[in-house]
Design a protein around this motif. Structure first.
Motif, PDB file in Angstrom:
ATOM      1  N   GLU A 146      37.804  45.148  36.334  1.00  0.00           N
ATOM      2  CA  GLU A 146      36.427  44.814  36.760  1.00  0.00           C
ATOM      3  C   GLU A 146      35.955  45.796  37.832  1.00  0.00           C
ATOM      4  O   GLU A 146      35.359  45.417  38.834  1.00  0.00           O
ATOM      5  N   GLY A 147      36.305  47.064  37.636  1.00  0.00           N
ATOM      6  CA  GLY A 147      35.818  48.106  38.541  1.00  0.00           C
ATOM      7  C   GLY A 147      36.557  48.201  39.876  1.00  0.00           C
ATOM      8  O   GLY A 147      36.235  49.029  40.717  1.00  0.00           O
ATOM      9  N   GLU A 148      37.545  47.332  40.092  1.00  0.00           N
ATOM     10  CA  GLU A 148      38.274  47.381  41.372  1.00  0.00           C
ATOM     11  C   GLU A 148      39.748  47.638  41.122  1.00  0.00           C
ATOM     12  O   GLU A 148      40.299  47.187  40.119  1.00  0.00           O
ATOM     13  N   GLN A 149      40.382  48.285  42.095  1.00  0.00           N
ATOM     14  CA  GLN A 149      41.839  48.474  41.976  1.00  0.00           C
ATOM     15  C   GLN A 149      42.553  47.137  42.159  1.00  0.00           C
ATOM     16  O   GLN A 149      42.034  46.240  42.821  1.00  0.00           O
ATOM     17  N   LEU A 150      43.726  47.029  41.588  1.00  0.00           N
ATOM     18  CA  LEU A 150      44.513  45.812  41.804  1.00  0.00           C
ATOM     19  C   LEU A 150      45.026  45.792  43.240  1.00  0.00           C
ATOM     20  O   LEU A 150      45.381  46.841  43.784  1.00  0.00           O
ATOM     21  N   THR A 151      45.081  44.612  43.831  1.00  0.00           N
ATOM     22  CA  THR A 151      45.646  44.508  45.181  1.00  0.00           C
ATOM     23  C   THR A 151      47.175  44.573  45.086  1.00  0.00           C
ATOM     24  O   THR A 151      47.744  44.368  44.002  1.00  0.00           O
ATOM     25  N   ASP A 152      47.827  44.771  46.243  1.00  0.00           N
ATOM     26  CA  ASP A 152      49.299  44.773  46.238  1.00  0.00           C
ATOM     27  C   ASP A 152      49.828  43.443  45.700  1.00  0.00           C
ATOM     28  O   ASP A 152      50.788  43.412  44.925  1.00  0.00           O
ATOM     29  N   ALA A 153      49.189  42.350  46.120  1.00  0.00           N
ATOM     30  CA  ALA A 153      49.663  41.025  45.686  1.00  0.00           C
ATOM     31  C   ALA A 153      49.567  40.896  44.170  1.00  0.00           C
ATOM     32  O   ALA A 153      50.456  40.324  43.523  1.00  0.00           O
ATOM     33  N   GLU A 154      48.497  41.432  43.607  1.00  0.00           N
ATOM     34  CA  GLU A 154      48.342  41.335  42.148  1.00  0.00           C
ATOM     35  C   GLU A 154      49.398  42.170  41.417  1.00  0.00           C
ATOM     36  O   GLU A 154      49.953  41.747  40.409  1.00  0.00           O
ATOM     37  N   VAL A 155      49.676  43.359  41.954  1.00  0.00           N
ATOM     38  CA  VAL A 155      50.699  44.201  41.313  1.00  0.00           C
ATOM     39  C   VAL A 155      52.066  43.508  41.418  1.00  0.00           C
ATOM     40  O   VAL A 155      52.853  43.513  40.463  1.00  0.00           O
ATOM     41  N   VAL A 156      52.318  42.872  42.547  1.00  0.00           N
ATOM     42  CA  VAL A 156      53.594  42.161  42.724  1.00  0.00           C
ATOM     43  C   VAL A 156      53.728  41.058  41.670  1.00  0.00           C
ATOM     44  O   VAL A 156      54.741  40.944  40.979  1.00  0.00           O
ATOM     45  N   ARG A 157      52.662  40.257  41.494  1.00  0.00           N
ATOM     46  CA  ARG A 157      52.746  39.145  40.534  1.00  0.00           C
ATOM     47  C   ARG A 157      52.891  39.659  39.100  1.00  0.00           C
ATOM     48  O   ARG A 157      53.621  39.116  38.284  1.00  0.00           O
ATOM     49  N   PHE A 158      52.183  40.715  38.792  1.00  0.00           N
ATOM     50  CA  PHE A 158      52.284  41.323  37.465  1.00  0.00           C
ATOM     51  C   PHE A 158      53.731  41.763  37.216  1.00  0.00           C
ATOM     52  O   PHE A 158      54.296  41.554  36.144  1.00  0.00           O
ATOM     53  N   SER A 159      54.313  42.393  38.216  1.00  0.00           N
ATOM     54  CA  SER A 159      55.671  42.927  38.065  1.00  0.00           C
ATOM     55  C   SER A 159      56.676  41.792  37.885  1.00  0.00           C
ATOM     56  O   SER A 159      57.595  41.893  37.071  1.00  0.00           O
ATOM     57  N   ILE A 160      56.487  40.711  38.637  1.00  0.00           N
ATOM     58  CA  ILE A 160      57.398  39.573  38.481  1.00  0.00           C
ATOM     59  C   ILE A 160      57.277  39.022  37.060  1.00  0.00           C
ATOM     60  O   ILE A 160      58.280  38.732  36.406  1.00  0.00           O
ATOM     61  N   GLY A 161      56.045  38.943  36.579  1.00  0.00           N
ATOM     62  CA  GLY A 161      55.816  38.453  35.213  1.00  0.00           C
ATOM     63  C   GLY A 161      56.550  39.318  34.201  1.00  0.00           C
ATOM     64  O   GLY A 161      57.224  38.810  33.301  1.00  0.00           O
ATOM     65  N   LEU A 162      56.467  40.618  34.370  1.00  0.00           N
ATOM     66  CA  LEU A 162      57.111  41.529  33.413  1.00  0.00           C
ATOM     67  C   LEU A 162      58.624  41.492  33.530  1.00  0.00           C
ATOM     68  O   LEU A 162      59.333  41.524  32.529  1.00  0.00           O
ATOM     69  N   LEU A 163      59.104  41.443  34.757  1.00  0.00           N
ATOM     70  CA  LEU A 163      60.559  41.392  34.950  1.00  0.00           C
ATOM     71  C   LEU A 163      61.119  40.140  34.287  1.00  0.00           C
ATOM     72  O   LEU A 163      62.175  40.164  33.673  1.00  0.00           O
ATOM     73  N   GLY A 164      60.355  39.049  34.374  1.00  0.00           N
ATOM     74  CA  GLY A 164      60.804  37.807  33.740  1.00  0.00           C
ATOM     75  C   GLY A 164      60.675  37.886  32.235  1.00  0.00           C
ATOM     76  O   GLY A 164      61.636  37.642  31.503  1.00  0.00           O
ATOM     77  N   ALA A 165      59.475  38.278  31.766  1.00  0.00           N
ATOM     78  CA  ALA A 165      59.199  38.263  30.315  1.00  0.00           C
ATOM     79  C   ALA A 165      60.163  39.157  29.556  1.00  0.00           C
ATOM     80  O   ALA A 165      60.549  38.860  28.429  1.00  0.00           O
ATOM     81  N   GLY A 166      60.548  40.268  30.187  1.00  0.00           N
ATOM     82  CA  GLY A 166      61.358  41.224  29.456  1.00  0.00           C
ATOM     83  C   GLY A 166      62.852  40.990  29.586  1.00  0.00           C
ATOM     84  O   GLY A 166      63.646  41.771  29.072  1.00  0.00           O
ATOM     85  N   ASN A 167      63.207  39.918  30.234  1.00  0.00           N
ATOM     86  CA  ASN A 167      64.574  39.756  30.655  1.00  0.00           C
ATOM     87  C   ASN A 167      65.330  38.673  29.897  1.00  0.00           C
ATOM     88  O   ASN A 167      66.150  38.962  29.025  1.00  0.00           O
ATOM     89  N   GLU A 168      64.975  37.430  30.201  1.00  0.00           N
ATOM     90  CA  GLU A 168      65.714  36.291  29.624  1.00  0.00           C
ATOM     91  C   GLU A 168      65.657  36.312  28.094  1.00  0.00           C
ATOM     92  O   GLU A 168      66.666  36.062  27.426  1.00  0.00           O
ATOM     93  N   THR A 169      64.464  36.616  27.569  1.00  0.00           N
ATOM     94  CA  THR A 169      64.277  36.558  26.119  1.00  0.00           C
ATOM     95  C   THR A 169      65.119  37.616  25.404  1.00  0.00           C
ATOM     96  O   THR A 169      65.742  37.337  24.381  1.00  0.00           O
TER      97      THR A 169
END
Ligand code: HEM
Length: 405
Positions: free
Chosen positions: A220-243
């Motif tokens: 939406e025209g804005e850079q992601l905040t640090d907090a958003e990048v952190v949450r995204f990364s946690i999501g990916l680390l989880g999604a790509g891991n257990e499964t």
């Protein structure tokens, strides 16, 4: 997610023993035959088990929305604007676009040698041993190391990362809800505290990894905040891991117990590896996906009300005889095994599916070249090797005997 927002799959399935949870296939069959659209009054949740119904729930986002007030997803919820799961098109498309670039066939080709190097190293460590716990030595470390490297997080910290994602993915039960929720909140805090400085550093000095890409991405025209990048990364680390761990573990289990002898067939013809992987995804992957009814509907011949939750039992759909001939047989040669719904379908189709397939392929091919055959460990009893979690049981260990090539 508080207790009233949580759906307990365990309560729905009534599968009591670990053995029944590991092999829920008889219950799936019973539901497909006798109650294919089943209403659980206790939790006000519909359940569908037939292939076409499950697919409809996943594909038709206008009727079955991912904006859910309740869910069985055990990962603590965060409805920020980057959450890719709890949203529908069109905003979902933009959020997914942030990641899609990292998962193009071209990026995958670039990652292949790195994944191969990780697999080589792990398999070299087990060479020369007579027995090995393939879950602990390969199925767990491979995906967590791969996803850490792709994100740009030090892979030497993989045990920490694995421990946090285990807690975040641990299913809730009614009896232990409070304790488990507390552990999850703590794990989420520790995981975020760990990732923050990494994200800040990569914003200043970007490298060739997904976290650096996310710090430069705009939404939406804005850079992601640090907090958003952190949450995204946690999501990916989880999604790509257990499964992916579950996939690699189940491949070995299937070779030993679902079709003994298949190992030598694969070894003689490595082009069969992808077929084996697809059949394991179809045959032995008891998972489910949930959605919220977006408007009153009778599509399944019952009155589904707006706001109710529908659980689509993909593991049951994958054994639907109307879609797969002799569905209860393990057969890597079936022509349509890749039509399973284990990676979902529709707008939210798993973005990491090509990566998961590549990891499984490299792991298995590398392994098979080094060992002439594999056998179950003496006195193996699967129940002793299952996680504590309820529905969607997975292996926490799988000892196997190795025959040198
Ligand atoms: C065998 C391994 C895997 C399985 C069975 C699996 C399964 C799934 C399923 C069923 C969904 C859809 C959820 C829904 O419709 O609500 C999904 C979504 C997703 N998966 Fe996977 N996954 C696997 C591996 C991976 C890997 C390795 C990654 C990447 C690191 C990954 C990243 C994602 C992402 C980002 C989504 C969200 C897509 C969206 O909502 O648009 N997955 N996965």
């Amino acid at each position: 997610m508080n207790q009233t927002q949580t759906i307990f799959l365990q309560e729905m399935s009534k599968l009591k023993t670990k053995q029944a949870q590991w092999e829920p296939f008889a219950w799936y069959k019973e539901m497909r035959e006798n109650s294919p659209v089943f209403y659980d009054a206790g939790q006000n949740v519909w359940n569908v088990f037939l292939y076409d119904d499950v697919k409809r729930v996943l594909v038709d986002h206008r009727l079955f929305s991912n904006k859910k007030e309740r869910s069985f997803i055990p990962v603590p919820r965060d409805d920020n604007r980057t959450n890719i799961n709890f949203c529908d098109p069109p905003e979902h498309r933009t959020r997914r676009g942030l990641l899609a670039q990292a998962f193009t066939p071209r990026s995958l080709r670039e990652w292949e040698p790195r994944i191969q190097a990780i697999a080589d190293e792990l398999i070299a460590e087990i060479e020369g041993q007579a027995t090995v716990d393939i879950v602990q030595k390969l199925a767990i470390p491979l995906p967590v190391t791969v996803i850490a490297e792709l994100l740009g997080v030090p892979s030497r910290d993989r045990e920490l990362i694995k421990a946090w994602s285990d807690i975040l993915f641990y299913p809730y039960s009614k009896e232990t809800f409070g304790d488990v929720a507390e552990q999850k909140a703590q794990a989420l805090k520790e995981f975020s505290d760990y990732l923050y400085p990494i994200v800040q550093e990569k914003r200043k000095h970007p490298a060739d990894d997904i976290i650096s890409d996310l710090t430069r991405a705009t939404l939406e025209g804005e850079q992601l905040t640090d907090a958003e990048v952190v949450r995204f990364s946690i999501g990916l680390l989880g999604a790509g891991n257990e499964t992916t761990t579950m996939l690699i573990s189940n491949i070995f289990y299937s070779m030993l117990f679902d079709q003994p002898g298949i190992y030598r067939e694969i070894r003689a013809d490595l082009s069969l590896v992808p077929k084996l992987i697809e059949e394991v995804l179809r045959y032995r992957f008891p998972v489910a996906i949930d959605r919220q009814v977006a408007q009153d509907t009778t599509v399944f011949g019952h009155n589904l009300k707006k706001g109710q939750i529908v659980v689509a039992w993909t593991g049951a759909a994958n054994r639907d005889e109307s879609k797969f001939d002799h569905a209860e047989n393990f057969d890597i040669h079936r022509p349509n095994n890749q039509h399973h719904l284990t990676f979902g379908a529709g707008p939210h189709l798993c973005l990491g599916a090509p990566l998961a397939r590549m990891e499984a392929n490299i792991a298995l091919t590398t392994f098979v070249k080094r060992f002439a055959d594999i056998y179950p460990a003496e006195g193996f009893n699967v129940v002793e090797h299952l996680t504590d979690s309820a529905v969607g049981q997975s292996l926490k260990s799988l000892p196997i005997r190795l025959e040198k090539a």
